[in-house]
Design an enzyme around this catalytic site. Sequence first.
Site, PDB file in Angstrom:
ATOM      1  N   ASP A  44       0.980  -1.092   0.527  1.00 49.92           N
ATOM      2  CA  ASP A  44       0.420   0.126   0.234  1.00 49.92           C
ATOM      3  C   ASP A  44       0.948   1.539   0.020  1.00 49.92           C
ATOM      4  OD1 ASP A  44      -2.212   1.316   2.802  1.00 49.92           O
ATOM      5  OD2 ASP A  44      -1.672   1.900   0.225  1.00 49.92           O
TER       6      ASP A  44
ATOM      7  N   ASP B 199       3.288   6.843  -4.126  1.00 48.29           N
ATOM      8  CA  ASP B 199       3.460   6.332  -5.978  1.00 48.29           C
ATOM      9  C   ASP B 199       4.855   6.498  -6.203  1.00 48.29           C
ATOM     10  OD1 ASP B 199       1.284   9.165  -5.785  1.00 48.29           O
ATOM     11  OD2 ASP B 199       0.574   6.557  -6.942  1.00 48.29           O
TER      12      ASP B 199
END
Length: 280
Positions: free
Chosen positions: A156, A159
């Site tokens: 998780d 970017d």
Amino acid sequence: MKIDSWIFEAHDDMKHGYKVKDILYHQQSKYQEVVVLETEGYGKALYLDGLLMLTEKHEFFYHDVIVHPAMFVHKNPEYVLIIGGGDGGSLREVLKHKEVKKVDMVEIDEKVVEASKKFFPTLSVEFDNPKANIMFDDGIKFVKETNNKYDIIIVDSSDPIGPAEGLFNEDFYRNAYKSLKEDGIIVSQVESPLFYEKFFKAHFEMNRKIFPIAMPMIGFEPDYPYGMWGYSFLSRKYHPLNDFNEDKVINSDIKTRYYNIEVHKALFAYPNFVRDLIGE
Ligand code: SAM
């Protein structure tokens, strides 16, 4: 990042923005710029290095998909690793599954957890759960040093810039593969097939060499550019559809706002341009 009455996540040829009511937190950590805002219509929002991570209003679109498909497909997900996830949303969703015995969460930046505890009570709700083990470390290094330990790994991450860049390459995935048990599953957020076509294509070409099953999931995520988001379902044994036992979902008391049996199947129904991208 520039914040006035609007905040924009800015890319070469597009911007994605929200109207700002108040700036609640703005710190430069060792790793990134951490900003928490109160928006006019989407609740509080978390930005890292100028990129939107989540809003309170829409975060469930993302956390339902990055967690529940793998947790329901796996026959007995007891040991889970979350890499990143500093806002706590993935941890919250994982701990809804009663089979879970322990969740290790390896988050590189303490400031993100600090900000989430202070400003995102509906996300940071499980940080003190006795099953949760929060470690402040680099996920890249952690999987290098781990073998045959986890049923599920959830990447998780932010970017592929800054501290997260190394969470998207072949070395990381080979180390993550060996950190799984022999029937383990990895789910990662892998940007958008619309927005990062080359990156998306390369991700599945790379992981098809490592995992027997390497399939995208495509879901709605209104907070991210274009609203179409990609995740990867990387599995050493279980197929996300052939081994999906719908009764597990029907018989569970887990409440979700996006995920359900039909959505599970739809995550693996690809538009033709995605099929072309992944060579299907
Ligand atoms: N897109 C997600 C969402 O919608 O909720 C954001 C999840 S979370 C905020 C992304 C986390 O990955 C951040 O807290 C960041 O500090 C963490 N991170 C980035 N690189 C990392 C690394 N190498 N190891 C561990 N955590 C990392």
